[in-house]
Write a protein that holds these residues in place. Structure first.
Motif, short mmCIF file in Angstrom:
data_model
loop_
_atom_site.label_atom_id
_atom_site.label_comp_id
_atom_site.label_asym_id
_atom_site.label_seq_id
_atom_site.Cartn_x
_atom_site.Cartn_y
_atom_site.Cartn_z
N MET A 171 0.83 -1.21 0.00
CA MET A 171 0.00 0.00 0.00
C MET A 171 0.87 1.26 0.00
O MET A 171 0.65 2.19 -0.79
CB MET A 171 -0.93 0.02 1.23
CG MET A 171 -1.80 1.27 1.33
SD MET A 171 -2.74 1.35 2.88
CE MET A 171 -3.87 -0.04 2.67
N LEU A 172 1.86 1.29 0.88
CA LEU A 172 2.72 2.47 1.00
C LEU A 172 3.53 2.70 -0.28
O LEU A 172 3.65 3.84 -0.75
CB LEU A 172 3.66 2.31 2.20
CG LEU A 172 4.56 3.51 2.54
CD1 LEU A 172 3.74 4.75 2.81
CD2 LEU A 172 5.45 3.19 3.73
N VAL A 173 4.05 1.64 -0.85
CA VAL A 173 4.84 1.75 -2.08
C VAL A 173 3.98 2.28 -3.22
O VAL A 173 4.40 3.18 -3.97
CB VAL A 173 5.45 0.39 -2.47
CG1 VAL A 173 6.07 0.45 -3.86
CG2 VAL A 173 6.50 -0.05 -1.44
N ILE A 174 2.77 1.73 -3.35
CA ILE A 174 1.86 2.19 -4.41
C ILE A 174 1.48 3.65 -4.20
O ILE A 174 1.47 4.45 -5.14
CB ILE A 174 0.59 1.31 -4.46
CG1 ILE A 174 0.94 -0.11 -4.90
CG2 ILE A 174 -0.44 1.91 -5.43
CD1 ILE A 174 -0.23 -1.07 -4.84
N GLN A 175 1.17 4.02 -2.95
CA GLN A 175 0.81 5.41 -2.64
C GLN A 175 1.92 6.38 -3.03
O GLN A 175 1.66 7.41 -3.67
CB GLN A 175 0.51 5.55 -1.14
CG GLN A 175 -0.84 5.00 -0.71
CD GLN A 175 -1.08 5.24 0.77
OE1 GLN A 175 -0.31 4.80 1.63
NE2 GLN A 175 -2.14 5.96 1.09
N LEU A 176 3.13 6.07 -2.64
CA LEU A 176 4.25 6.95 -2.95
C LEU A 176 4.49 7.03 -4.46
O LEU A 176 4.74 8.13 -5.01
CB LEU A 176 5.51 6.47 -2.24
CG LEU A 176 5.50 6.57 -0.70
CD1 LEU A 176 6.75 5.93 -0.12
CD2 LEU A 176 5.38 8.01 -0.25
N GLY A 177 4.41 5.89 -5.13
CA GLY A 177 4.61 5.88 -6.58
C GLY A 177 3.56 6.68 -7.31
O GLY A 177 3.88 7.52 -8.18
N VAL A 178 2.29 6.47 -6.96
CA VAL A 178 1.19 7.21 -7.58
C VAL A 178 1.30 8.70 -7.28
O VAL A 178 1.11 9.54 -8.16
CB VAL A 178 -0.17 6.66 -7.09
CG1 VAL A 178 -1.32 7.58 -7.52
CG2 VAL A 178 -0.41 5.25 -7.61
N GLY A 179 1.63 9.02 -6.05
CA GLY A 179 1.75 10.42 -5.65
C GLY A 179 2.82 11.16 -6.43
O GLY A 179 2.61 12.29 -6.89
N ILE A 180 3.98 10.53 -6.60
CA ILE A 180 5.08 11.15 -7.36
C ILE A 180 4.68 11.37 -8.82
O ILE A 180 4.95 12.43 -9.40
CB ILE A 180 6.35 10.27 -7.27
CG1 ILE A 180 6.90 10.29 -5.84
CG2 ILE A 180 7.42 10.76 -8.25
CD1 ILE A 180 8.01 9.30 -5.59
N ILE A 181 4.02 10.38 -9.40
CA ILE A 181 3.61 10.50 -10.80
C ILE A 181 2.60 11.63 -10.98
O ILE A 181 2.76 12.48 -11.88
CB ILE A 181 3.01 9.16 -11.30
CG1 ILE A 181 4.10 8.09 -11.37
CG2 ILE A 181 2.35 9.34 -12.67
CD1 ILE A 181 3.58 6.69 -11.62
N VAL A 182 1.56 11.65 -10.14
CA VAL A 182 0.52 12.68 -10.25
C VAL A 182 1.11 14.07 -10.01
O VAL A 182 0.82 15.03 -10.75
CB VAL A 182 -0.63 12.41 -9.25
CG1 VAL A 182 -1.61 13.58 -9.23
CG2 VAL A 182 -1.35 11.12 -9.62
N PHE A 183 1.94 14.19 -8.98
CA PHE A 183 2.59 15.48 -8.67
C PHE A 183 3.41 15.98 -9.86
O PHE A 183 3.32 17.15 -10.24
CB PHE A 183 3.48 15.31 -7.44
CG PHE A 183 4.28 16.53 -7.08
CD1 PHE A 183 3.70 17.58 -6.39
CD2 PHE A 183 5.63 16.63 -7.43
CE1 PHE A 183 4.45 18.71 -6.06
CE2 PHE A 183 6.38 17.74 -7.11
CZ PHE A 183 5.77 18.79 -6.42
N THR A 184 4.20 15.10 -10.45
CA THR A 184 5.07 15.48 -11.57
C THR A 184 4.27 15.85 -12.81
O THR A 184 4.54 16.89 -13.44
CB THR A 184 6.03 14.32 -11.91
OG1 THR A 184 6.78 13.96 -10.73
CG2 THR A 184 6.98 14.73 -13.02
N VAL A 185 3.28 15.04 -13.14
CA VAL A 185 2.48 15.27 -14.36
C VAL A 185 1.74 16.61 -14.27
O VAL A 185 1.79 17.42 -15.22
CB VAL A 185 1.47 14.13 -14.59
CG1 VAL A 185 0.47 14.50 -15.69
CG2 VAL A 185 2.20 12.85 -14.96
N ILE A 186 1.09 16.88 -13.16
CA ILE A 186 0.32 18.13 -13.03
C ILE A 186 1.25 19.34 -13.06
O ILE A 186 0.94 20.36 -13.68
CB ILE A 186 -0.52 18.13 -11.74
CG1 ILE A 186 -1.57 17.02 -11.79
CG2 ILE A 186 -1.21 19.48 -11.54
CD1 ILE A 186 -2.42 16.91 -10.55
N ASN A 187 2.40 19.24 -12.40
CA ASN A 187 3.35 20.35 -12.42
C ASN A 187 3.91 20.59 -13.82
O ASN A 187 4.14 21.73 -14.22
CB ASN A 187 4.50 20.09 -11.44
CG ASN A 187 4.21 20.61 -10.05
OD1 ASN A 187 4.08 21.81 -9.83
ND2 ASN A 187 4.06 19.69 -9.11
#
Length: 480
Positions: free
Chosen positions: A441-457
Motif C-alpha cells: 500500500m505504501l509503495v503504491i501510494q508513494l509511486g502514484v503520488g510522485i507520478i501525479v505530482f510530476t504530471v500536473i506540475n
C-alpha cells in the motif's frame, strides 16, 4: 554571489540539513519508539515543552535584533553574549530549584531528576548564540547544516545504544542534551568569533528595545506551540501525551523544518529590503509561493499515508497516533506561512504590533482549549485547526496593509498549489480503501503520488517547480 543565488544556495543547504539531520533524528525516533513506551515519550514531551519555553526567554530576541541591525559591531555581539549567558544561568537555577514542584504538579516523580539534567540545554545553547547568529547573518548555512548533521547522527547513535541498554526515558533525555552539546562544541571551534570582556549599556538598550517585544512574542508563541503538551500531560496522562507527541513528531520534522528553512533564509534577505517596499513584496511573494509548493504537498501526502506509515514504522501499539497525525498535518500546512507573515512584521520593525497580535491570537486560543478539553484530545486538535485558520487571517490582514498584498492576491497565488497538492493527496488516499499488504500500500501510494505530482506540475509549468527540477537535474549531472 548575488542575493538570489545566496537564497537558493541557503535553501539547498537547509534542505540538506532537513534531510540528513532531521532525517537521522526521525529514524532514531522510530527506533526509540519501538524500544520505549508511550509513557516515556509523554514524560519527555513535558520536559521538551518546559525547555522550549525557557529557551525562548534565553534567546530574548537578541539574535533577530542582531541580524536585523545592518551595522552590528563587536560591542553588540559581546553584550548579547553575556546577557544571554546570564539569563540562561538564572533560568537553569530556577528550573533546578522548582523541579520537585513541577514533578508534583504533573504527578510524575521522575520528572524532577529529568528536568535538572535536561535544563543544562539552556546553558549549552546560550554559549553559541553569537556564532550561530553570525553564520545566519552572513547566510553561511553550509557550515550550520554540516554541523547540525554531524550532531544529529552522533547523538542519535548514543541515544539508541542507551535504549538498547535499558536506560529507558533517559535515552530520550540524552538525545535532547547531546545534540545541542555536540552542535555547540563544533560551532565554537569552527568560529572566528570569541567573546571579549565588553559590555555596552548603550548597545543593550538599543537591542533590548527591539528584542524585548520579540522576547514576549516568542515566549507567548512558544508557550502556545507547547500548551497542548502541558494540558494533555496534566489533565490526561503521560501515555495519552505519548501518543500525541509521537504523532506531532511525525509531522513536525516536515512542517517545522520547512518553516525553519524559510525563517532562516527569509529574515536576513527580507531585512535587506526593509526600506524598499516594491522589492520587499516581490521577495515575500517568492517565499510564500515556494513554501506553498513544498508544505501543502508534503503535509497532505503525510495525511494520505499516515496509516501504513505509523503501523509499519513504529508498530500497532502506536495506532492511536494515526488520527492525531492526520489532524495535526492541517495546522502544519499553514505553519510556514504564519512564520513568513510574522517575519514581515519584524523586518519592518513592527515588533510592538507583532506582540499585540500574539496576545490577541492566544486570547482567542485559550477559550477554544477550555471548551474542547472536556471532550477529548481529538476534539482539542480540531480546535487547534480552527485556531490556525483564524490566526492566518489575522496575520495576512496586516501583510495586506504593509506591502499591499491582499487576501485575493494570496488566494490566486495559493490556487495552483492547492490543485497540485489536492490532486496528489486524493490519488494517494484512495489507495487506502483497498485491503492490501501495508508495505505494498505504501509503495503504491508513494509511486502514484510522485507520478501525479510530476504530471500536473509539468502541465501547469509552475516556475517554483521548474526551479526545483533544474536544481535536482544539475546536482544529478554533477554527481554523474
Amino acid at each position: 554571489m548575488s542575493l538570489k543565488r545566496k537564497a537558493i544556495t541557503g535553501f539547498s543547504w537547509s534542505v540538506f540539513e532537513g534531510v540528513f539531520s532531521t532525517g537521522s533524528i526521525f529514524i532514531v525516533g522510530i527506533i526509540l519508539a519501538r524500544l520505549l513506551t508511550p509513557k516515556d515519550f509523554g514524560v519527555v514531551g513535558i520536559i521538551t515543552a518546559i525547555i522550549a519555553v525557557s529557551n525562548s526567554v534565553v534567546e530574548a530576541g537578541f539574535g533577530s535584533a542582531l541580524i536585523r541591525k545592518l551595522d552590528a559591531n563587536n560591542d553588540d555581539f559581546n553584550t548579547v553574549f553575556y546577557t544571554n549567558l546570564t539569563t540562561a544561568f538564572i533560568l537553569y537555577l530556577l528550573l533546578f530549584t522548582f523541579a520537585p514542584q513541577i514533578a508534583i504538579f504533573f504527578n510524575i516523580p521522575i520528572l524532577s531528576d529529568l528536568i535538572k539534567v535536561a535544563g543544562l540545554v539552556l546553558l549549552i545553547n546560550a554559549v553559541v548564540i553569537i556564532q550561530r547568529t553570525l553564520l545566519n547573518k552572513s547566510l553561511n548555512f553550509k557550515k550550520l547544516s554540516i554541523i547540525a548533521v554531524i550532531s544529529s547522527i552522533i547523538s542519535g547513535i548514543i541515544a539508541v545504544v542507551m535504549a538498547f541498554m535499558d536506560f529507558g526515558v533517559w535515552s530520550l533525555v540524552a538525545l535532547s542534551i547531546l545534540r545541542p552539546f555536540i552542535n555547540s562544541i563544533l560551532l565554537w571551534f569552527s568560529s572566528n568569533w570569541f567573546p571579549q570582556f565588553i559590555f555596552s549599556i548603550k548597545s543593550f538598550k538599543e537591542l533590548f528595545n527591539y528584542g524585548s517585544k520579540l522576547l514576549l512574542t516568542n515566549l507567548i508563541n512558544t508557550a502556545y506551540k507547547n500548551i497542548y503538551y502541558f494540558v494533555i500531560g496534566k489533565y490526561f496522562n503521560p501515555v495519552a501525551l505519548g501518543f500525541y507527541t509521537r504523532a506531532d513528531q511525525f509531522q513536525s520534522p516536515f512542517s517545522a523544518n520547512i518553516s525553519f528553512a524559510i525563517r532562516r533564509i527569509s529574515f536576513p534577505i527580507l531585512s535587506n529590503f526593509q526600506n524598499d517596499s516594491k522589492n520587499l513584496k516581490i521577495k515575500f511573494i517568492q517565499f510564500i509561493r515556494f513554501s506553498m509548493l513544498l508544505n501543502f504537498t508534503i503535509m497532505l501526502a503525510i495525511v494520505a499515508i499516515a496509516k501504513p506509515l505509523v503501523l509499519l514504522l513504529i508498530g500497532e501499539k502506536w495506532s492511536t497516533s494515526i488520527v492525531y497525525l492526520q489532524l495535526l498535518c492541517v495546522p502544519g500546512i499553514l505553519y510556514p506561512l504564519q512564520i513568513l507573515h510574522l517575519n514581515l512584521l519584524l523586518v519592518k520593525g513592527y515588533s510592538n504590533l507583532n506582540l499585540k497580535l500574539e496576545i490577541i491570537k492566544k486570547a482567542i486560543l485559550l477559550p477554544i482549549i477550555f471548551v474542547t478539553i472536556n471532550y477529548g484530545i481529538t476534539e482539542m486538535i480540531y480546535g487547534l485547526i480552527l485556531f490556525s485558520i483564524i490566526e492566518y487571517f489575522i496575520n495576512s490582514y496586516y501583510t495586506r496593509k504593509i506591502i499591499h498584498y491582499s487576501l485575493t492576491e494570496q488566494f490566486k497565488d495559493f490556487l495552483p498549489f492547492m490543485i497540485v497538492s489536492g490532486a496528489t493527496f486524493l490519488s494517494m488516499y484512495i489507495i487506502t480503501i483497498f485491503e492490501i499488504n501495508l508495505i505494498i500500500m505504501l509503495v503504491i501510494q508513494l509511486g502514484v503520488g510522485i507520478i501525479v505530482f510530476t504530471v500536473i506540475n509539468e502541465i501547469l509549468c509552475l516556475k517554483e517547480y521548474q526551479m526545483i527540477k533544474t536544481k535536482i537535474t544539475t546536482l544529478f549531472k554533477t554527481y554523474k
